[in-house]
Write a protein that holds these residues in place. Sequence first.
Motif, PDB file in Angstrom:
ATOM      1  N   LEU A  34       1.062  -1.273  -0.272  1.00 58.00           N
ATOM      2  CA  LEU A  34      -0.020   0.145   0.193  1.00 58.00           C
ATOM      3  C   LEU A  34       0.892   1.344   0.172  1.00 58.00           C
ATOM      4  N   ASN A  35       1.981   1.255   0.853  1.00 59.02           N
ATOM      5  CA  ASN A  35       2.938   2.309   0.805  1.00 59.02           C
ATOM      6  C   ASN A  35       3.518   2.736  -0.548  1.00 59.02           C
ATOM      7  N   ILE A  36       3.990   1.784  -1.262  1.00 54.06           N
ATOM      8  CA  ILE A  36       4.478   1.732  -2.546  1.00 54.06           C
ATOM      9  C   ILE A  36       3.357   2.265  -3.505  1.00 54.06           C
ATOM     10  N   SER A  37       2.119   1.771  -3.504  1.00 56.57           N
ATOM     11  CA  SER A  37       1.118   2.182  -4.054  1.00 56.57           C
ATOM     12  C   SER A  37       0.678   3.663  -3.826  1.00 56.57           C
ATOM     13  N   ILE A  38       0.848   4.331  -2.741  1.00 56.39           N
ATOM     14  CA  ILE A  38       0.392   5.599  -2.698  1.00 56.39           C
ATOM     15  C   ILE A  38       1.588   6.481  -3.117  1.00 56.39           C
ATOM     16  N   ALA A  39       2.818   5.992  -2.923  1.00 58.99           N
ATOM     17  CA  ALA A  39       3.832   6.745  -3.484  1.00 58.99           C
ATOM     18  C   ALA A  39       3.922   7.030  -5.059  1.00 58.99           C
ATOM     19  N   LEU A  40       3.367   6.073  -5.586  1.00 60.99           N
ATOM     20  CA  LEU A  40       3.337   5.902  -7.336  1.00 60.99           C
ATOM     21  C   LEU A  40       2.142   6.813  -7.561  1.00 60.99           C
ATOM     22  N   GLY A 229      15.530  -1.480   4.312  1.00 61.58           N
ATOM     23  CA  GLY A 229      16.062  -0.021   3.777  1.00 61.58           C
ATOM     24  C   GLY A 229      15.272   0.281   2.392  1.00 61.58           C
ATOM     25  N   LEU A 230      15.651  -0.809   1.645  1.00 57.80           N
ATOM     26  CA  LEU A 230      15.164  -0.507   0.242  1.00 57.80           C
ATOM     27  C   LEU A 230      13.778  -0.257  -0.043  1.00 57.80           C
ATOM     28  N   CYS A 231      13.029  -1.099   0.645  1.00 57.33           N
ATOM     29  CA  CYS A 231      11.665  -1.080   0.534  1.00 57.33           C
ATOM     30  C   CYS A 231      10.831   0.233   0.992  1.00 57.33           C
ATOM     31  N   SER A 232      11.553   0.881   2.071  1.00 54.00           N
ATOM     32  CA  SER A 232      11.411   2.141   2.538  1.00 54.00           C
ATOM     33  C   SER A 232      11.766   3.360   1.808  1.00 54.00           C
ATOM     34  N   GLN A 233      13.147   3.040   1.330  1.00 52.65           N
ATOM     35  CA  GLN A 233      13.778   4.393   0.510  1.00 52.65           C
ATOM     36  C   GLN A 233      13.380   4.448  -0.900  1.00 52.65           C
ATOM     37  N   ILE A 234      12.606   3.530  -1.572  1.00 53.66           N
ATOM     38  CA  ILE A 234      12.104   3.585  -2.948  1.00 53.66           C
ATOM     39  C   ILE A 234      10.965   4.375  -2.848  1.00 53.66           C
ATOM     40  N   PRO A 235       9.807   4.132  -2.013  1.00 56.33           N
ATOM     41  CA  PRO A 235       8.771   5.046  -1.909  1.00 56.33           C
ATOM     42  C   PRO A 235       9.136   6.262  -1.404  1.00 56.33           C
ATOM     43  N   SER A 236      10.240   6.479  -0.599  1.00 57.69           N
ATOM     44  CA  SER A 236      10.492   7.867  -0.030  1.00 57.69           C
ATOM     45  C   SER A 236      11.189   8.595  -1.202  1.00 57.69           C
ATOM     46  N   LEU A 237      11.810   7.976  -2.182  1.00 58.68           N
ATOM     47  CA  LEU A 237      12.521   8.297  -3.180  1.00 58.68           C
ATOM     48  C   LEU A 237      11.404   8.899  -4.162  1.00 58.68           C
ATOM     49  N   LEU A 238      10.162   8.088  -4.433  1.00 54.46           N
ATOM     50  CA  LEU A 238       9.210   8.413  -5.225  1.00 54.46           C
ATOM     51  C   LEU A 238       8.616   9.990  -4.857  1.00 54.46           C
ATOM     52  N   ILE A 239       8.315   9.924  -3.526  1.00 56.29           N
ATOM     53  CA  ILE A 239       7.607  11.012  -2.758  1.00 56.29           C
ATOM     54  C   ILE A 239       8.547  12.294  -3.000  1.00 56.29           C
ATOM     55  N   SER A 240      10.000  12.032  -2.806  1.00 57.60           N
ATOM     56  CA  SER A 240      10.933  13.420  -2.907  1.00 57.60           C
ATOM     57  C   SER A 240      11.000  13.701  -4.514  1.00 57.60           C
ATOM     58  N   LEU A 241      10.834  12.704  -5.600  1.00 57.85           N
ATOM     59  CA  LEU A 241      10.712  13.376  -6.539  1.00 57.85           C
ATOM     60  C   LEU A 241       9.320  14.017  -7.227  1.00 57.85           C
ATOM     61  N   SER A 242       8.119  13.383  -6.257  1.00 56.20           N
ATOM     62  CA  SER A 242       6.933  13.938  -6.408  1.00 56.20           C
ATOM     63  C   SER A 242       7.173  15.657  -6.163  1.00 56.20           C
ATOM     64  N   THR A 243       8.017  15.781  -4.946  1.00 55.48           N
ATOM     65  CA  THR A 243       7.981  17.174  -4.436  1.00 55.48           C
ATOM     66  C   THR A 243       8.681  17.932  -5.414  1.00 55.48           C
ATOM     67  N   GLY A 244       9.895  17.528  -6.056  1.00 51.52           N
ATOM     68  CA  GLY A 244      10.786  18.271  -6.992  1.00 51.52           C
ATOM     69  C   GLY A 244      10.063  18.545  -8.065  1.00 51.52           C
ATOM     70  N   ILE A 245       9.172  17.774  -8.427  1.00 48.69           N
ATOM     71  CA  ILE A 245       8.206  17.983  -9.868  1.00 48.69           C
ATOM     72  C   ILE A 245       7.343  19.121  -9.538  1.00 48.69           C
ATOM     73  N   LEU A 246       6.641  19.024  -8.260  1.00 43.01           N
ATOM     74  CA  LEU A 246       5.683  19.956  -8.101  1.00 43.01           C
ATOM     75  C   LEU A 246       5.925  21.374  -8.039  1.00 43.01           C
ATOM     76  N   VAL A 247       7.295  21.586  -7.258  1.00 42.07           N
ATOM     77  CA  VAL A 247       7.753  22.705  -6.944  1.00 42.07           C
ATOM     78  C   VAL A 247       8.467  23.526  -8.030  1.00 42.07           C
ATOM     79  N   THR A 248       8.919  22.486  -8.998  1.00 52.11           N
ATOM     80  CA  THR A 248       9.625  23.166 -10.038  1.00 52.11           C
ATOM     81  C   THR A 248       8.836  23.228 -11.551  1.00 52.11           C
ATOM     82  N   LYS A 249       7.468  23.195 -11.335  1.00 54.30           N
ATOM     83  CA  LYS A 249       6.621  23.290 -12.508  1.00 54.30           C
ATOM     84  C   LYS A 249       6.435  24.666 -12.983  1.00 54.30           C
ATOM     85  N   ALA A 250       6.995  24.979 -14.258  1.00 59.19           N
ATOM     86  CA  ALA A 250       7.070  26.481 -14.530  1.00 59.19           C
ATOM     87  C   ALA A 250       5.678  26.844 -14.814  1.00 59.19           C
ATOM     88  N   SER A 251       5.105  25.975 -15.831  1.00 59.07           N
ATOM     89  CA  SER A 251       3.534  26.345 -16.220  1.00 59.07           C
ATOM     90  C   SER A 251       2.620  25.882 -15.151  1.00 59.07           C
TER      91      SER A 251
END
Length: 677
Positions: A34-40, A229-251
């Motif tokens: 469920l955690n991986i699904s929410i991150a995706l 560690g991997l099954c925690s950090q991969i969803p965490s990485l996805l969330i971090s990537l989502s944060t970066g996408i949201l704050v860098t959206k120019a349009s």
Amino acid sequence: MKKADIGVALYLLAAVIFLIVPINSTLLDVMLALNISIALIVLFNTLFVKEVLDMSFFPTLLLFTTIFRISLNVSSTRLILTTGAPGNVVETFGSFVGGGDMIVGAVVFIILIIIQFVVINKGSERVAEVSARFTLDAMPGKQMAIDADLNTGAITETQARERRNKIQEEASFFGSMDGATKYVKGDATAGLIITFVNLIGGTAMGMMRGGLDFSEAIQRYGLLTMGDGLCSQIPSLLISLSTGILVTKASKNADFSNILVKQLFGIPKALYLVGGSLIFLGAVTPLNVVLFAALGAAFIVAGRMVDKNIGIENIEEEVSQAETEAEEIRKPENVVSLLQVDPIELEFGYGIIPLADVNQGGDLLDRVVMIRRQIALELGTVVPIIRLRDNIQLNPNQYIIKIKGIQVTEGEILFDHYMAMNPGYVEEEITGIPTFEPSFHLPAIWITESQRERAESLGYTVVDPPSIIATHLTEVIRSHIAELLTRQDVQNLVNNLKESNPVLVDELVPKLLGLGEIQKVLQNLLSEGISIRDLLTIFETLADHAPATRDTDVLTEYARQSLKRAISSKYFPANETTSVITVDPKIEQEIMGSVKQTEQGAYLTLDPERTKAIMASVEEEVAKLENMGKPAIIMTSPIVRMYFKKLTEDYFKDLTVLSYNEVESNVELQSVGMVTI
């Protein structure tokens, strides 16, 4: 409760329970999946959302997902240390993703940590911080732009309110994102520490309680720890990537994927050059010639297809534009919009456009906003929207002011010049172009920028063109504000007062007076420059006297007497003796004797010759005060005031007529003349 409320509550409750209550490996597998699904879901939502405010709760979402992920870390750690069997998901991440080797898993885990902590989190944190700062700094300018669009009629009050709310939401969002990025950063740090603790604790448990030697214990528990560690950090990485996408959206309002692909692969020349470069590298270097030549050819073909699509789009756009123009020509003219009459219009020639254009440094729009604010504070009423329009039929430097579609005045300025006016005591003259100040028709001179400092040092009053137009517009609004007060405006004033004084409003409207009668009283006050800002006092007075009379002129006099403090402060300076003119009691009796009461109101039947003689006396006495440099104020008895004002208003537009009941007891008056025959 709604289903969504229950779902969010259960999600947070589960995170708290998992921190305290041990769970079995099967439930842990479900929760990790469920955690991986929410991150995706979060990742793809941030990728495809058209506007950042569509995910305005993203900072809160970061907090929720972080605490849930940490609770799963605690649960998996408990299972690793107690049973050595944390479930299928953790074991699979350790054996499959880590390659079945603790060292490989550790290296992959550390690389993930470095990518998330150093690259994505660091950049997202900086972008969020700068975005929050720039958004807050830009708020005043955006607010002024909204006010300018509102004053020019480009947007409505509702649209302006929506834009202001959106600006505040953006500021709150980016401010929250600036702090929320710390959650992700802290999550990465916590994951690293938890993994290190798990590795030491698991190895110790295997050696001390499992009977394993050091190499076996660290291999077995190390794999499980790396999997955790991997099954925690991969969803965490996805969330971090989502944060970066949201704050860098120019349009802020566009299809992100389409724009990204179009910007990256939308220029055929770039694709041709890339394809040629790849073919060249494959041919002249030891690189795989088949791979590089095939990839280069693919880019050249893609460039050709993009070039062809651009040509087709241009043709379609031209055809669409031609069809739109033809449709506009064929469409019957909509004349309904032409029936609208603007309350106040300021039209100007093309030479004055730079004064109204913000992009050229003009501040006329800002001055219009300040005019509305000034009138609201001074007279207590809201000025209607002031339309600003350029008119090529006017002279370049000419402007006209219209009230309800009819021109009431005009003026002309000299661009890049200043108007200098002699306040009366400057003896030395300066050279310039003679003119008249448009608001009060005072003699003035147009001077250049180079003469401005000298004129001011001599004592001249020097004003710039925008100030001239703004002052003229303000005076026109003051003189016509009574007729600009509509029934809807009065209803808005009544509604505002009702919020704080419902009993008074319910007693007065509509039981004692109708909306139109209240409008007439307020118009009478405004027509003589009396502020209606103290609406509570006015309504209290009307409620007291309306049962006895519904004559709006008489009610106006009662209202004026209740506002005597404001009237006294307006016309009589404190600690000074004011020179006034009085009226002969015999003339007052004569005026009262000529008053005829009808159902439509009272009117005077005074003999024209007597009226002429009275006006001659008024003119003589007013001239005395003007020669003394003092304003013309005539004092009468209360019962005569409104009739004397009606008698003189056609002859003396700016004459102030007050009654003795409208003056505070501490005001000192000195009569310097009397209107008599």
